[in-house]
Design an enzyme around this catalytic site. Structure first.
Site, PDB file in Angstrom:
ATOM      1  N   CYS A 187      37.654  61.132  39.259  1.00  0.00           N
ATOM      2  CA  CYS A 187      38.673  61.461  38.266  1.00  0.00           C
ATOM      3  C   CYS A 187      38.776  60.313  37.277  1.00  0.00           C
ATOM      4  CB  CYS A 187      40.025  61.772  38.925  1.00  0.00           C
ATOM      5  SG  CYS A 187      40.788  60.340  39.716  1.00  0.00           S
ATOM      6  N   CYS A 322      65.750  46.486  55.681  1.00  0.00           N
ATOM      7  CA  CYS A 322      66.885  47.314  55.272  1.00  0.00           C
ATOM      8  C   CYS A 322      67.509  48.032  56.465  1.00  0.00           C
ATOM      9  CB  CYS A 322      66.478  48.298  54.193  1.00  0.00           C
ATOM     10  SG  CYS A 322      65.056  49.325  54.622  1.00  0.00           S
ATOM     11  N   HIS A 739      63.348  53.963  53.274  1.00  0.00           N
ATOM     12  CA  HIS A 739      64.373  52.965  53.000  1.00  0.00           C
ATOM     13  C   HIS A 739      65.706  53.379  53.609  1.00  0.00           C
ATOM     14  CE1 HIS A 739      66.249  49.666  50.993  1.00  0.00           C
ATOM     15  NE2 HIS A 739      66.977  50.412  50.181  1.00  0.00           N
TER      16      HIS A 739
END
Length: 785
Positions: A187, A322, A739
Site C-alpha cells: 500500500c 494507571c 487505560h
C-alpha cells in the site's frame, strides 16, 4: 584548598549502593518543586527535604548524626531558553517534533541546576567552588549514578523483553538486493513500516489501538503467507540506543534480536547510522495512557475545567501505572483511610523505601497536603504537577510476577492484592469498613437438608447479562443492564446439578444455592465481570450498565431455612477444627486439567465442592494469591509451621556463602523462590536467620477474622441503601491493555461534584458527563446511606 571531606564519609559510592535522589524519603518534594531543593545524605545516599512546615533533613541528623548533605536545587529556565529547546531557529517556531528525526528533550533540559554542600548543624550552604576535589568527585559520582528508581525501572524493562527461539537464530533467505525502504510494498503507507528479518519484505504494521498511527496489517499478512515470524519496525531504530521494536508473530510478543546489526546489513541497513523517526510501541502505549480524554466535554462542548487543592492531587503515570493510580485514588478517598493515615507518624529508624506503611503515609501526604496539586510548569494547567509513587510501586510489586513489571495490569486484581497486603500489614483495622459477611445456603432438592456458610469478604463480583442487539462492523451492541439484576444473579436461587448430599446420598442429585448479605459494609466494592476468557486470553465485554448513582440491596439479605427445610450443622472434631473432603470426581477433573492438588482442593472448597468449571474460574481469579499453593487450612489461625525448603535449594544458597540457617529463612519467606531468596539475603545481611511466627502473617490473624466475622454476623443495624462514591473505568479491548481512570465524588467549593482523575489530569465534570462510564465501569465503590 577548599573544605575537606571528613574521614568518616566514604570518598566513593560503594558498588551496589542504592541512591535515593529522586524525591524525599517522606514526601514527594523534589529538587524541582521544593524551593530549598533536595538534601542527599552523604553516608546513606537517602534524600530529605525541608521547608517552613517540616525539616526531615534535621530529623535525620538528630536520629543519625549525619550532618553533611549534597543539596540539589533546580529552577525552571526562562521561557526564551525553553523555546530554543522546542522550536526551530527560523523565526516561524516550527516544532522540531515535525522533523524526520525524533528529538528527545528530557525534563533535565528545562531546568538550571545548582549543586552545593549543606551543613545542617550550621544551617549553611557551601558552593562547589569552596569544596575540595574529594568533595566534588563524590558529588559527581552521586549525580551521575542511576537513582534507585532508575535501577528498578531498567530492571523491569529488561525483564519485559527477551529473545525468543525464533529471534535467537533468524534464518535468512536469498535476497535479490532490491528493496524500497520508503513505503509499504502492498500500500502507500510511509509510516509504521516493518521489515521481515528473514527475507526483507516490507509491510505496514497494524493500527495501534487509540493511536493516530495508521496501519493496514500487511506485515502480519506477510507472516500468515510465508510463516516468517520475526519483523522489525524501521522507524524505531537508533544507532545510539539498544531500544527498538521487534516482534515475533509466532510467539505473539515483542522480542530482542541478537546480532541485529549483521542481520540488517544484508538489506543495506547500517544500524550505527540509523535515526529514530517514530515512537516505539512502549512510547505509543504510554502516550495513549497519558493523553486519554475519555471523550469528556462539558454540557456545551466546552473543555472540562481543571481543579486543584487538598485531596485533588493527580498521580503521574509511570509508564503503565494507571491501574494502580486509579485504585489508590479510590481507596484514599474513603474516610477510614484518611483518618487512619492522618494518625500515623513517619518512622525515622528504618529505611522508608522498604516499609509499606511509610510509603502509604507518603502517598497520603502527597494527596492531601495540596503541595503538588498545582499546574505543571512544563505541561500547563491541563496537567498537574502531581506525584510519582515510584517507590511504592516497586515495593508493593517486588515479589509479584505481574505487578513488578512495567506492563499494564488488571485494576481489580491489583485491588484484591493490595487489600490482602494491607490486611497483613495493619490487621483488619484499616479495611474494616470494607468487610461484610456474605452467607450462602445450599439445600438438597431431594431431602431438604442443607447448611449455611458465612464468609468474611471485602468485595463482591457480579456478572453482566450479555444480550446482543446488533452488530456494527466488528463491534457488538449489547442491551443495557441494571446492576441490581446482576446482584439477583449472584443471590440466586441457582440449581446445582450433580450435587451429592451427605444426608441422603442421592445420586445423581441436585441442590438449590442462594446467598445474601448478613451484614452490609460502610463501603461496598463491586466488580463488574467485564473480563472473559476467550481462547485462554482475557477479553473485555462492553455491556452498558446504567450508572447506579443509588443502589438498594435491601432485598438481598442473607437466606434462612424455611418451613420443611432442615439445617445441618457442619461437624467439628474435638479440637474445634473444620474438615473438608474434596469431591473426588470434580477433583480428578481439575487434576486432569493440570492444576496442582492444593490449588484444586482450595478451589472446590471455595465454590461449593460440586462444579469443576466454577472451581476452574476461581483458580484463574486467584492464580496470584501468595498462599495459593499452601495446603487448605480451616483452623483460622492463619499460620502453620514453616514449610521445609528443599535440601538442594538450601545447599545452593549455602554454596554462595550464606549460612544454612539464613538460607532456610530466605527460602521460607520467599515461597522457595531462589531468585527472590537471593535478593532478600542481599537486602538483609544482618538478619540472624531466626524465623519468627510473625514473619509471614500476624499470629492473631485468624482470631481477628473470627472475631470480626462474629461481630458482623450479629449486627442488625445494616442498611442496604447505597450511593455511588467512586467508579474505576477501563477503556480498551482487554484489562491488560487500554487505560484506567477513576471518577470520585468530592466536596468541592461547597458542593458535591464528580471529579475525574486521569493520572495527573484532574478535572471537574457533571453527571451528564458520565455517559462513557456506562460501557467502561469496571469497579464501583458505594457508600452506605
Amino acid at each position: 584548598m577548599g573544605l575537606e571531606l571528613p574521614q568518616n564519609i566514604p570518598p566513593h559510592v560503594p558498588a551496589g549502593a542504592k541512591i535515593y535522589k529522586d524525591d524525599c524519603m517522606y514526601t514527594f518534594d523534589t529538587a524541582e518543586n521544593n524551593d530549598l531543593g533536595l538534601d542527599i545524605d552523604l553516608k546513606t545516599y537517602r534524600a530529605y527535604s525541608r521547608n517552613n512546615e517540616y525539616n526531615y533533613t534535621k530529623q535525620n541528623y538528630e536520629a543519625t548524626g549525619n550532618y553533611l548533605y549534597l543539596n540539589v536545587k533546580k529552577t525552571l529556565k526562562p521561557k526564551e531558553e525553553i523555546d530554543k529547546l522546542l522550536y526551530d531557529d527560523d523565526g516561524e517556531k516550527s516544532p522540531k517534533i515535525r522533523k524526520l528525526e525524533i528529538k528527545n528533550v528530557s525534563e533535565e533540559d528545562y531546568y538550571n541546576t545548582e549543586i552545593s554542600l549543606y551543613d545542617v548543624k550550621q544551617d549553611k550552604l557551601y558552593p562547589r567552588s569552596e569544596l575540595s576535589a574529594a568533595f566534588n568527585n563524590l558529588f559527581e559520582e552521586i549525580l551521575s549514578a542511576n537513582s534507585s528508581n532508575d535501577d528498578e525501572e531498567i530492571k523491569q524493562w529488561e525483564q519485559e523483553i527477551a529473545p525468543c527461539p525464533h529471534s535467537v537464530n533468524v534464518e535468512q533467505f536469498d535476497f535479490d538486493g532490491t528493496l524500497d525502504l520508503t513505503k509499504c510494498s502492498q500500500c502507500d503507507l510511509k509510516e509504521n513500516l516493518w521489515i521481515c528479518l528473514h527475507c526483507g519484505a516490507l509491510g505496514c504494521g497494524r493500527q495501534q489501538y487509540a493511536s493516530t498511527m495508521k496501519g493496514n496489517g500487511h506485515a502480519l499478512a506477510h507472516y500468515e503467507t510465508s510463516q516468517h515470524p520475526v519483523a522489525l519496525k524501521l522507524g524505531s531504530l537508533s544507532g545510539d540506543s539498544e531500544s527498538y521494536d521487534a516482534y515475533c508473530y509466532q510467539c505473539n510478543d515483542e522480542v530482542k534480536v541478537p546480532n541485529l546489526a549483521a542481520i540488517l546489513k544484508k538489506y543495506g541497513i547500517d544500524l550505527e547510522k540509523t535515526k529514530k523517526t517514530e515512537k516505539s510501541l512502549v512510547e505509543l502505549n504510554i502516550d495513549q495512557n497519558l493523553n486519554w480524554d475519555f471523550k469528556l466535554d462539558g454540557a456545551g462542548g466546552d473543555k472540562l475545567p481543571p481543579v486543584y487543592g487538598k485531596g485533588l492531587t493527580g498521580l503521574k503515570n509511570l509508564g503503565n501505572s494507571c491501574y494502580m493510580n486509579s485504585v489508590l485514588q479510590a481507596l484514599f478517598d474513603l474516610s477510614s483511610y484518611k483518618e487512619f493515615f492522618k494518625g500515623l507518624n513517619p518512622k525515622l529508624d528504618i529505611n522508608p523505601a522498604e516499609d509499606l506503611s511509610s510509603q502509604l503515609l507518603k502517598i497520603y501526604d502527597g494527596l492531601y497536603s495540596g503541595r503538588y496539586s498545582v499546574p505543571s510548569p512544563l505541561k500547563g494547567e491541563d496537567y498537574q504537577l502531581g506525584i510519582k509513587p515510584f517507590v511504592f510501586k516497586n515495593l508493593i510489586g517486588q515479589n509479584h510476577p505481574e505487578f513488578k513489571t512495567q506492563r499494564q495490569q488488571d485494576a481489580y486484581e491489583f485491588l484484591l492484592y493490595l487489600l490482602d497486603k494491607l490486611d497483613n500489614e495493619f490487621g483488619l483495622k484499616l479495611n474494616e469498613d470494607l468487610k461484610f459477611v456474605y452467607t450462602e445456603k445450599v439445600v438438597c432438592d431431594n431431602c431438604k437438608h442443607g447448611s449455611l456458610k458465612n464468609e468474611l469478604v471485602d468485595n463482591i463480583s457480579v456478572p453482566l447479562e450479555e444480550t446482543v442487539l446488533a452488530t456494527e462492523g466488528d463491534e457488538k451492541v449489547y442491551k443495557e443492564v441494571d446492576l441490581r439484576d446482576s446482584f439477583q444473579k449472584v443471590a440466586g436461587p441457582e440449581l446445582i446439578p450433580g450435587y451429592q448430599c451427605d444426608n441422603c446420598n442421592s445420586k445423581p442429585g441436585a441442590a438449590l444455592k442462594s446467598g445474601g448479605f448478613t451484614s452490609f459494609p460502610k463501603y461496598l466494592i463491586v466488580s463488574a465481570q467485564r473480563i472473559k476468557l476467550e481462547n485462554w486470553a482475557p477479553a473485555k465485554v462492553d455491556v452498558p450498565v446504567k450508572v447506579p448513582f443509588t443502589l438498594d440491596l435491601s432485598e438481598f439479605k442473607a437466606p434462612f431455612f424455611k418451613e420443611g427445610e432442615i439445617e445441618v450443622t457442619p461437624s467439628r472434631s474435638n479440637d474445634d477444627t473444620q474438615t473438608f473432603t474434596a469431591n473426588a470426581e470434580q477433583l480428578n477433573t481439575l487434576l486432569g486439567m493440570g492444576f496442582p492438588e492444593p490449588r484444586s482442593i482450595k478451589a472446590l472448597y471455595s465454590t461449593g465442592n460440586n462444579d469443576a468449571e466454577a472451581a476452574m474460574n476461581w483458580l484463574f481469579e486467584h492464580m496470584e494469591d501468595p498462599d495459593i499453593d499452601e495446603p487448605l487450612d480451616l483452623t483460622g489461625e492463619g499460620l502453620k509451621a514453616p514449610s521445609t525448603p528443599s535440601d538442594e535449594a538450601v545447599s545452593n544458597l549455602v554454596g554462595m556463602g550464606f549460612s544454612h540457617q539464613l538460607s532456610k529463612k530466605a527460602l521460607y519467606l520467599n515461597n522457595d523462590d531462589p531468585s527472590a531468596a537471593v535478593e532478600w539475603l542481599f537486602s538483609n545481611p544482618d538478619d540472624d536467620g531466626v524465623i519468627e511466627v510473625n514473619d509471614k502473617v500476624p499470629v492473631n490473624a485468624g482470631k481477628e477474622k473470627r472475631d470480626l466475622l462474629a461481630k458482623l454476623s450479629n449486627e442488625s443495624k445494616s442498611s442496604g441503601q447505597y450511593q455511588l462514591k467512586s467508579v474505576i473505568c477501563h477503556k480498551g479491548a482487554s484489562s491488560h491493555t487500554g487505560h484506567y481512570v477513576v471518577f470520585v465524588k468530592k466536596f468541592v467549593d461547597g458542593a458535591w461534584k464528580w471529579v475525574l482523575f486521569n493520572d495527573e489530569k484532574v478535572v471537574l465534570c457533571q453527571e451528564e458527563n458520565l455517559k462513557e462510564v456506562e460501557k467502561n465501569a469496571y469497579i464501583y465503590i458505594f457508600e452506605q446511606v
